[in-house]
Design a protein around this motif. Sequence first.
Motif, PDB file in Angstrom:
ATOM      1  N   HIS A  49      -6.210  -1.776  -1.910  1.00  0.00           N
ATOM      2  CA  HIS A  49      -6.004  -0.630  -1.022  1.00  0.00           C
ATOM      3  C   HIS A  49      -6.573   0.468  -1.121  1.00  0.00           C
ATOM      4  N   TYR A  50      -6.834   0.850  -2.366  1.00  0.00           N
ATOM      5  CA  TYR A  50      -7.587   2.396  -2.621  1.00  0.00           C
ATOM      6  C   TYR A  50      -8.777   2.062  -3.592  1.00  0.00           C
TER       7      TYR A  50
ATOM      8  N   TYR B 222       2.315   6.848  -6.749  1.00  0.00           N
ATOM      9  CA  TYR B 222       1.226   7.968  -7.036  1.00  0.00           C
ATOM     10  C   TYR B 222       1.891   9.290  -6.832  1.00  0.00           C
TER      11      TYR B 222
ATOM     12  N   GLU C 185      -4.794  -5.051  -7.690  1.00  0.00           N
ATOM     13  CA  GLU C 185      -3.927  -4.803  -6.377  1.00  0.00           C
ATOM     14  C   GLU C 185      -4.223  -3.543  -5.860  1.00  0.00           C
ATOM     15  N   PHE C 186      -4.233  -2.537  -6.764  1.00  0.00           N
ATOM     16  CA  PHE C 186      -4.563  -1.421  -6.351  1.00  0.00           C
ATOM     17  C   PHE C 186      -5.640  -1.272  -5.516  1.00  0.00           C
ATOM     18  N   TYR C 187      -6.726  -1.875  -6.141  1.00  0.00           N
ATOM     19  CA  TYR C 187      -8.276  -1.569  -5.442  1.00  0.00           C
ATOM     20  C   TYR C 187      -8.363  -2.231  -4.260  1.00  0.00           C
TER      21      TYR C 187
ATOM     22  N   LYS D 199       0.824  -1.306   0.077  1.00  0.00           N
ATOM     23  CA  LYS D 199      -0.177  -0.031   0.071  1.00  0.00           C
ATOM     24  C   LYS D 199       1.066   1.071  -0.108  1.00  0.00           C
TER      25      LYS D 199
ATOM     26  N   ILE E 279       2.277   1.838  -3.422  1.00  0.00           N
ATOM     27  CA  ILE E 279       1.561   2.548  -4.255  1.00  0.00           C
ATOM     28  C   ILE E 279       1.122   4.092  -4.104  1.00  0.00           C
ATOM     29  N   LYS E 280       1.245   4.437  -2.790  1.00  0.00           N
ATOM     30  CA  LYS E 280       0.950   5.903  -2.221  1.00  0.00           C
ATOM     31  C   LYS E 280       2.265   6.670  -2.764  1.00  0.00           C
TER      32      LYS E 280
ATOM     33  N   THR F  54      -0.602   1.236 -12.465  1.00  0.00           N
ATOM     34  CA  THR F  54       0.118  -0.161 -11.773  1.00  0.00           C
ATOM     35  C   THR F  54       0.908  -0.708 -12.949  1.00  0.00           C
TER      36      THR F  54
ATOM     37  N   VAL G 254      -5.876   4.179 -13.164  1.00  0.00           N
ATOM     38  CA  VAL G 254      -5.226   3.242 -12.331  1.00  0.00           C
ATOM     39  C   VAL G 254      -4.223   2.213 -13.209  1.00  0.00           C
TER      40      VAL G 254
ATOM     41  N   GLU H  30      -3.822  -4.554 -11.873  1.00  0.00           N
ATOM     42  CA  GLU H  30      -4.729  -3.392 -11.396  1.00  0.00           C
ATOM     43  C   GLU H  30      -5.600  -3.860 -10.179  1.00  0.00           C
TER      44      GLU H  30
END
Length: 218
Positions: free
Chosen positions: A50-51, A19, A46-48, A12, A15-16, A37, A33, A44
């Motif tokens: 966390h956010y 970004y 995997e992003f969702y 997480k 990713i942050k 990713t 997204v 992709e």
Amino acid sequence: MPYRGGSNYMEKDRIKQAYLSFVLNEGHPPQSVFKLTQQLGIAEQEFYQHYPNFEAIDRELWADFGRQTRTAAASEPVWESYGSREKLLAFYYTLLEILKQNRSYALMSLRRSLHRMPALTPRVLDDFRQDFELFVSDLLRDGRVSGEIANRPLVQEGYPRLFWQQALFVLGFFAKDDTVNFERTDAAVEKAVTLSFDLVGRNTLDSAVDFVRFLVRR
């Protein structure tokens, strides 16, 4: 199990940070997204995990600024000796130092958000606002106990929202300040906090109310 939780946290945070790096380098969020990713080399979905979207990352980044501010301010040896007014001043000055360290992102996101919604709380500050109002509520409660703040049951529940408007003023001033090292913002903070504590502290109106109560009781 703890390892899996730690791994999730690391992913997480990765990713942050990716970004944040993209926004700083490009001046705007990624187009999708998928683009982010793909750059990270992860799926992709995997992003969702966390956010829900990029806006959620922005809200978390600002919440991080608030948490870092409170932790840093409270770690100072003099913190416990401060009254409520001094603690709020210390919070603002510490926040400004943290924002200066992250000035490119802070100014970019603030200017973009305040331009869209100048009279309202920008969504990017939603989580920051919630934490700030809880923090201010604690300060005000302590101030009433110490006598620094007047006890006004009919109106004091609304104080945290009023202090949030003060915080918005400070952030907006910071976003527009073009002086060296944001010197005018430092001065604005002191004047804003002094005014607010003059209003919530005991003043002539409280003395008048006490006098009227005294006469009624007689």
